[in-house]
Structure formats: C-alpha cells, structure tokens
Design an enzyme around this catalytic site. Sequence first.
Site, PDB file in Angstrom:
ATOM      1  N   ALA A 288      47.937  32.359  32.259  1.00  0.00           N
ATOM      2  CA  ALA A 288      47.032  33.282  32.945  1.00  0.00           C
ATOM      3  C   ALA A 288      45.695  32.628  33.196  1.00  0.00           C
ATOM      4  CB  ALA A 288      46.842  34.558  32.126  1.00  0.00           C
ATOM      5  N   CYS A 289      45.122  32.902  34.371  1.00  0.00           N
ATOM      6  CA  CYS A 289      43.810  32.395  34.767  1.00  0.00           C
ATOM      7  C   CYS A 289      43.747  30.883  34.564  1.00  0.00           C
ATOM      8  CB  CYS A 289      42.726  33.141  34.013  1.00  0.00           C
ATOM      9  SG  CYS A 289      41.096  32.898  34.728  1.00  0.00           S
ATOM     10  N   SER A 290      42.742  30.375  33.846  1.00  0.00           N
ATOM     11  CA  SER A 290      42.671  28.928  33.635  1.00  0.00           C
ATOM     12  C   SER A 290      43.827  28.432  32.783  1.00  0.00           C
ATOM     13  CB  SER A 290      41.334  28.546  32.989  1.00  0.00           C
ATOM     14  OG  SER A 290      41.146  29.234  31.768  1.00  0.00           O
ATOM     15  N   GLY A 292      46.716  29.170  33.485  1.00  0.00           N
ATOM     16  CA  GLY A 292      47.697  28.821  34.500  1.00  0.00           C
ATOM     17  C   GLY A 292      47.585  27.371  34.916  1.00  0.00           C
TER      18      GLY A 292
END
Length: 553
Positions: A288-290, A292
């Site tokens: 998720a987010c960074s 990712g």
Amino acid sequence: MTTALAVDAIGGPNPVVGLRRKDLVDSVRSVVGEAVAHPSHTTASLSHLTRTAAEVALGRAAPAPDPKDRRFADPAWSQNPWYRRLMGLHLAAETELDTWLAGTELAQVDRERARFVLSFLLDAASPSNLPLNPSAVKRVLDTGGTSVIAGLRHFLGDVRDNGAFPRQVDAEKFVVGGNLATTDGAVVYRTEVLELIQYRPRTEKVRARPLLIAPPQINKFYVFDLSPKKSLVRYALEQGFQVFVISWRNPTEEHRDWDLGTYLTATEEAIDVVRDITACPDVNLVGACSGGITSVALTAYLAARGRDVVHSLSLFVSVFDMTEDRTLLGVFASEESLEAAKRHSHVRGVLDGRELAKVLNLLRPNDLIWTYWVNNYLLGNDPPTFDVLYWNNDTTRLPAAFHGQLIDIYRDNSLAHPDEVMVDDTPLDLGSITTDAFVMAGTTDHITPWDACYRSAQRLGGDVDFTLSSSGHIQSILNPPHGNPKATYFVNPDRPDDAHRWLDGATKVAGSWWPRWIDWLGRRSGDEVAAPVELGDAEHAPLEAAPGSYVRA
C-alpha cells in the site's frame, strides 16, 4: 467536523521534505514582478474587487460559499446581515484572486506556486478563524466563558508540545494493542529491520496460499488492523485466509544506511519464513502507498533472479510511474529542492514523518489546520477522538539512504524504466512482473492520484485488475462492507492506454470493493486446508503477542 481529508495526509510518491523558505519567497517575488510588469491587469482586478466589496457592504450582492465549504456552515453566516457581509467580502477576495491569477502571464508552475502562497495567506485571514466566529461566540455564551479558557489551554499546549500546530486527535484516548491493533496474533520472526506477525485463523478451514501485507515505511502497519469493524486483516481472516503482516522498525540515526536493498532483502526473508510456516511454495503479496513501491520493486527483483515466490500482487493507492506529478508538492519539486531534501535527511540520518505531516497540513490548511484551530481554540473543544487520525499522526522515520533513493526514483522516474534501478547489481524491470495484479485507487486521492495509479499499473507485465474506489487516499483502503452506505467503486475489464478512457467505459458498483478483492484473491489462494492450531512452527516459535514491539517505538 469531517476528518476524511485529515486522515489522507500520508506520504505519497513525492518524497520532498518541506516547503523551503526560498521557494516561498521566490513565489511572492514572482507575484510582485507580474503585478509590476502588467499594472493594467492588476489595477483592473483591484478595481473590480473594490466595486464588488462595495456591493457586498451595501447588501446588494451576497456571494455564496461552496456547499462543501464547511467554514461557513453556521446559519448565522447567511442569516445575520453583518456576518453575511463579512463572509461575502472574504469570498469575493478569493474569487478575485483566482481571476487575477488566471489572467497573468506567469508560467503554469509559477502560477500554481503563487496560488498556494496567496491562498494560504487568504485562508489564514478568513473571518471563520477569528474569535468573532458565530459558533465561537455562541460557545462563549453557552459556557459562561469557560470555552475561552479551554481554548487558551489547548493553544499553549500545542505551542509547547506540537510545533504550534493544532492537534488533530486526542492521543490519550488510544493505545496500540489496547483499543487499536487488537486482532489475535503473534510475532513469529524478528530482524533488525522488521517483525513478522502471523494472525490466528478465525475459521476452521483456511486457504493454502498465505497473504503477506507490506505496509508503507513512513507509517505504521496497523492501518490494516484498526478497530474490528475497520480491520482488513480481520476481514481477510474471517473469509478464510492465512494473514501475515510486516511491522517495520522505526529507524533512528544509526540506521541511516538502510536503503531499498535493505528493505527488499528483509521482505524476501519474511516471505521465506511465511513459506516455511505454511508449507506453501509462494505467497500473495499486498503493498500500500509507498509500500507498493517496495512490493513491485521486490517482485521485479525476485523475477530477475528467477525466484517465483510471489503468486499474486495487490497494490493499494500506489504510484511508481512518476511521469507527471500533479500534486502541489510536485509543483515545488525543483532539482534544487530535491537536493536540499536529500541533504536535510543526510545530515540528520533520517527523515522524520512528523516533518512531512506538517508540510501536508500546510498544503491543505482549511481542512488540516484551520478546522482544528476553530474546534480546539475558538470553540474550546478537545481534539477529535478518531482512530484513523491517531494512526495518521503516529508517524515513523525513513533512513537517509532510502529517502535519498526515493528522491532519485521520483526525480528520474527510474522505476518506470527497465534496468534503471539496480539492487545488489540486479536491474529491475517492472515489465518482467508477470503475476496477476489487483490495483486499487481512489477517485478523490490527492496524494496518489487515481490516474497516476492507473498509469503505474500499465507498467506491469501481468494481467491487471484495476478497481477505482470513490474515496480519498486512506479512506479508499478503509472501506469495509456495511461501513459506508454511500460507498461505490468502478470496474472495467478493458485496459485502454488512457485512464480517463478506462473510466468512461467503467461500470459503477454500489458498496465496498473489499468483497470483490477477496473474490479475486480467493481464486488465487489454492484449496482449503485445516487451519493451523498453533502459530509459527518449530523454527519460528511466537516471540510475543501482536502487535509486537516495533510498532510501539
């Protein structure tokens, strides 16, 4: 008071530390230069504002706020003639600023920078932020003046302990492991970099292939396990999945040399432990987010070395193709500011997440600063009690080496181009990722814009299922069934090159996207087997109960 925007103040793809004073001064200088260079345009704008202000003062004009503008929600702003005039003058100034900027000959980037600086000053001067705010006046009368004392106490406390920013949450009401992150599990593996948590199954049968969640490094993992009703971990367990989560260590100055390779190696080790415990040859990986960025980089790193241990990849609100950063931080991301950001963390050894949070607050002051200014100081209320806000303010640090690499990846867009990012002399190519991928983005996400998430997904070499949730950055992830009756999402089996063409052909679906993801994941998780009775295995005995120790640091 809404908190949706506040909880979305999490670090996205742009790793800039802050807004430099020089950049802000340069923006003001460009505005002054434009006004001097084109006096007729500025004079015409000022004349128009003067005429409009006179009409408002005489009661002949009454500019109305946007229905979504919560600053003027109190009926007094529209019903009391003096408050109506005061609001009208402010709204007229806001409109004239937009008109003036649109008519300038400033370059687009200079115009956006100028808009930020001037709008910030204008927002700060809003009559809703003054003690004469009708809600504040009523509060004083209702409390006999005690709201003033409470507000002053909050203000002095924030000046002393919170960098003079109003607090967004009452932190004393939450305890990690007490009323947050309460799902039953245990730390079954620990290294200098991470703790690996295995959660106790909640069904008699479980899917053979386990699920491993890699959270962002700039925030703590328990966004996936807040309250039972908001816990993605618990929801997956209840659907019969074996769930593991990485809890990153909060680095200090002594860990300044941790880099992308450090995190990839640590995550690969965690995957191998999960494989050992579950006796499964591969895992389903979530980022998720960074996180990712870490997940796709790791999957490419494994593919380059012929290690087929990631069966599917799920990416939530993640951008790793930085072709065009339309966020406001992107406007200020000059070569000079990026180098300054690298020097900043290099000197300190880490990037402190609290610094990034303050910058994000400045970028959306009405929602992330002035809302709490009014609530805490003018109304004398305690800060909100909201679990997501607590998590959002429970920031971590990034080691300087990793932060510097993220800046380089952002500046050069190198992760999106094959073989430009090297880890231990191994080139990374996202096109080599042939595993199936589930990619979720949010329609109103201002941190990782949904079309940038779509563009990033196009870089993957496997079959991609793209789902667009009708929420912002964090609220898109926290989207449990039955939690929001207005929740919707968009799906489209086609993958045109352009994100907006995808949306034009998409179907709108009512409800949460969680069940759709679970169905997608279930078809990639193998057969059902008997749930393990004990956590860990002979070589990885439980070390302590979830949520572990690293999350508390």
